[in-house]
Write a protein that holds these residues in place. Structure first.
Motif, PDB file in Angstrom:
ATOM      1  N   CYS A 140       0.713  -1.001  -0.055  1.00  6.54           N
ATOM      2  CA  CYS A 140       0.157   0.107   0.051  1.00  6.54           C
ATOM      3  C   CYS A 140       0.787   1.327   0.057  1.00  6.54           C
ATOM      4  O   CYS A 140       2.042   1.265   0.526  1.00  6.54           O
ATOM      5  N   LYS A 141       0.418   2.297  -0.979  1.00  4.15           N
ATOM      6  CA  LYS A 141       0.961   3.495  -0.778  1.00  4.15           C
ATOM      7  C   LYS A 141       0.124   4.674  -0.216  1.00  4.15           C
ATOM      8  O   LYS A 141      -1.075   4.359  -0.148  1.00  4.15           O
ATOM      9  N   PRO A 142       0.510   5.687   0.291  1.00  7.49           N
ATOM     10  CA  PRO A 142      -0.368   6.692   0.852  1.00  7.49           C
ATOM     11  C   PRO A 142      -1.275   6.994  -0.057  1.00  7.49           C
ATOM     12  O   PRO A 142      -2.562   7.477   0.430  1.00  7.49           O
ATOM     13  N   LEU A 189      -4.261   4.844   0.680  1.00 10.38           N
ATOM     14  CA  LEU A 189      -4.948   4.978   1.742  1.00 10.38           C
ATOM     15  C   LEU A 189      -5.741   6.078   1.605  1.00 10.38           C
ATOM     16  O   LEU A 189      -6.862   6.358   2.280  1.00 10.38           O
ATOM     17  N   TYR A 190      -5.279   7.204   1.056  1.00  8.42           N
ATOM     18  CA  TYR A 190      -6.024   8.236   1.311  1.00  8.42           C
ATOM     19  C   TYR A 190      -7.436   7.988   0.231  1.00  8.42           C
ATOM     20  O   TYR A 190      -8.296   8.508   0.454  1.00  8.42           O
ATOM     21  N   LEU A 239      -7.192   7.081  10.920  1.00 14.16           N
ATOM     22  CA  LEU A 239      -6.146   6.045  10.525  1.00 14.16           C
ATOM     23  C   LEU A 239      -5.554   5.353  11.477  1.00 14.16           C
ATOM     24  O   LEU A 239      -5.146   5.690  12.492  1.00 14.16           O
ATOM     25  N   LEU A 246       4.499   5.032   5.996  1.00 13.76           N
ATOM     26  CA  LEU A 246       3.175   4.852   5.268  1.00 13.76           C
ATOM     27  C   LEU A 246       2.063   5.847   6.013  1.00 13.76           C
ATOM     28  O   LEU A 246       1.497   6.716   5.586  1.00 13.76           O
ATOM     29  N   ARG A 299       2.876   9.722   5.933  1.00 11.20           N
ATOM     30  CA  ARG A 299       2.699  10.273   4.806  1.00 11.20           C
ATOM     31  C   ARG A 299       1.221  10.483   4.645  1.00 11.20           C
ATOM     32  O   ARG A 299       0.703  11.375   3.897  1.00 11.20           O
ATOM     33  N   THR A 300       0.408   9.361   4.820  1.00 15.71           N
ATOM     34  CA  THR A 300      -0.818   9.262   4.581  1.00 15.71           C
ATOM     35  C   THR A 300      -1.648  10.453   5.354  1.00 15.71           C
ATOM     36  O   THR A 300      -2.464  11.346   4.870  1.00 15.71           O
ATOM     37  N   ARG A 301      -1.044  10.845   6.621  1.00 17.72           N
ATOM     38  CA  ARG A 301      -1.667  11.617   7.383  1.00 17.72           C
ATOM     39  C   ARG A 301      -1.531  13.032   6.950  1.00 17.72           C
ATOM     40  O   ARG A 301      -2.690  13.939   6.888  1.00 17.72           O
ATOM     41  N   GLU A 337      -3.772  -0.375   5.819  1.00 11.62           N
ATOM     42  CA  GLU A 337      -3.215  -1.158   4.576  1.00 11.62           C
ATOM     43  C   GLU A 337      -3.636  -2.681   4.680  1.00 11.62           C
ATOM     44  O   GLU A 337      -4.226  -3.120   5.972  1.00 11.62           O
ATOM     45  N   GLU A 356       1.789  10.359  -4.773  1.00 12.11           N
ATOM     46  CA  GLU A 356       2.826   9.521  -4.240  1.00 12.11           C
ATOM     47  C   GLU A 356       3.119   8.219  -5.309  1.00 12.11           C
ATOM     48  O   GLU A 356       2.437   7.698  -5.502  1.00 12.11           O
TER      49      GLU A 356
END
Lengths: 337, 337
Positions: free
Chosen positions: A149-151, A154-155, A178, A191, A194-196, A227, A337
């Motif tokens: 999973c990348k940010p 998740l976004y 999150l 992860l 950055r998602t935050r 993730e 990202e």
């Protein structure tokens, strides 16, 4: 609406699947059509006789079966005439509005990704499951579609799950959290950090910050994003722990005496029903250009029926349309990202 | 043996900490020494008067306090005279054989890593916690020390936890499982797949393969290995779910009638005690060149007492020595990954 159900998927196929379909048939509108898909000669013994056969129900033959433990991609490549492969293909070509399976989850996800492609603006689909908790329903996404999973993924799970919670569960301004390992912004892995930042940047998401494992069940949030690996552990741990605890309580009561145990049975049943994850029918594969519900392998008729009703609502609520619209105006771009 | 306890750590410090230390004092041998470390004037009111003051107990003043929610590394840098910082420093210079804290977990881990360094052959320390389950105790490692985990770290967690389970819990040939999202070798993320190869390659580890979240509690394994983020979610989810479920049952029973609830109370208490994670006293920081137990922030006197007894056993059982010996002959080298 044309709704297809995989008759060969799950531990109780095909009998419980067919039973669920027949129950749903009674609740659907006249113009809705239900299609059972699977090995014809295995399905037919469970169907009513010609004279009592309901209208708006048909069977599509799919002579191959993908087992629950088969390696998904290889199984799909080899078994093109399996219910899962055929169902996804037919849905992609517009023959079904929505599809449902309690079969091999990995194969279902792979088949849908392969055939339906992603919704416009979505990088990777995610599986969203709604859990009944002590503080109301919580939608957890992703529970296993994506383990790299990348940010941005998740976004987008946050966006899609928010739309889902609003339209399907009627939660006006869903609180999105999150999954982390501490409430502070500094805690967690790269992860999560950055998602935050991405979630903080989007004012249209009601992002309430990080939560810890213990907060999922206490009403802190309506949507919990994580993730796929973590989400899968959360989902299965919850199932195992609840089942184990109820078994332990039952045993302890029986050791105490049968009369006492009988007295508590209705109380325990009520709690079990209140927090029964079968209630919501199944998990949604959010982000594909189609409608796909994946049910638990242990699903019985009630779950299948609930999943059919939920899938109809999902289509009617135009959730996919709302997701595409949201993402088209989002300032967080797919290539962020 | 000299055992130091952080008097300022946790939600119930210093009173419950001091209480636990006084209880442990009665159970320890004459030659053992207990040292309370923290703000002297806050500790003293909870200690017995001069005439009843037990021998083998002393106080070391540490005028600064690291809060539960402070950023660990920064807090350690600023508060060199805090109990956590001082305790780790004194342990590293040989003044204490083992240290115990219910304070800021991140700060404890960071202080121990900084001062004690790693055991020979260990790349990264991990926190191991033993959970009571329906199938016996299960040791989960890592539950949050390392959120950027590599296969070699997970392999070493398996080694260290096996030694721990054998010597501390008396499990002769501990069954080690790897947390995954499906039993097949092909499932899971890259970290899990590569770790599996390392574990398969070591015949001295009783590696039984991957498990799913639901398997942790059913007696499948004695040791469950996972990266720190996942382990932390597992630990906190378990706590939250068990607490929530017990509260829900209590409420349901009270709604039913007080008399019924009272009848059920002893049964619930028994189950709660059976699966009480406070029983094992705390989590061990495995892999540092020293002995450090980290207790839950909610710890009361019983947990502190149990942690003190466990930490003495840990030293006596020469677990660190056994880990170093195992790794020195392992064919899986620290630079394998």
């Amino acid at each position: 609406m044309r709704i297809a159900v995989d008759a060969m998927g799950g531990d109780h196929a095909p009998d419980e699947i067919v039973k669920g379909v027949l129950e749903a048939r009674k609740c659907l509108d006249k113009e809705d059509e239900l299609v059972l898909i699977g090995v014809k000669e295995k399905i037919e013994p469970h169907l009513p006789s010609k004279w009592r056969f309901p209208s708006g129900l048909s069977v599509v033959d799919a002579p191959e079966i993908i087992g629950m433990d088969e390696a998904p991609v290889e199984a799909l490549r080899k078994k093109k005439k399996s219910s899962i492969a055929l169902m996804a293909k037919m849905a992609a070509s517009g023959e079904f509005d929505t599809i449902i399976s309690a079969g091999n989850t990995g194969a279902c996800v792979a088949a849908c990704q392969l055939r339906m492609r992603n919704l416009e603006g979505v990088n990777r689909p995610g599986i969203a499951v709604t859990l009944p908790t002590f503080g109301g329903p919580v939608t957890v996404c992703d529970v296993g579609a994506n383990v790299a999973c990348k940010p941005i993924n998740l976004y987008q799970y946050a966006v899609m799950s928010s739309v889902y919670a609003r339209r399907m569960l009627g939660i006006e301004n869903p609180r999105v959290a999150l999954m982390g390992i501490g409430a502070e912004a500094g805690k967690g892995n790269t992860l999560v950090k950055r998602t935050r930042e991405l979630l903080d940047a989007d004012e249209n998401i009601n992002f309430i910050g990080n939560i810890e494992g213990r907060d999922i069940f206490d009403g802190t949030c309506d949507v919990a994003i994580c993730e796929g690996f973590v989400g899968n552990v959360v989902l299965k741990l919850t199932e195992g722990l609840v089942d184990g605890l109820f078994r332990a309580i039952k045993q302890e009561l029986l050791d105490e005496g049968l009369r006492l145990a009988m007295k508590f049975k209705p109380v325990m049943m009520r709690i079990y029903q209140k927090y029964d994850y079968h209630e919501y029918g199944g998990a949604l594969l959010l982000g594909v250009n189609g409608n796909s519900i994946i049910c638990h392998g242990t699903s019985k008729s009630r779950t299948i029926k609930n999943a059919i009703m939920a899938s109809k609502k999902f289509v009617n609520m135009e959730i996919n349309e709302a997701i595409v619209e949201y993402l088209s105006t989002s300032t967080v771009r797919p290539n962020s990202e």
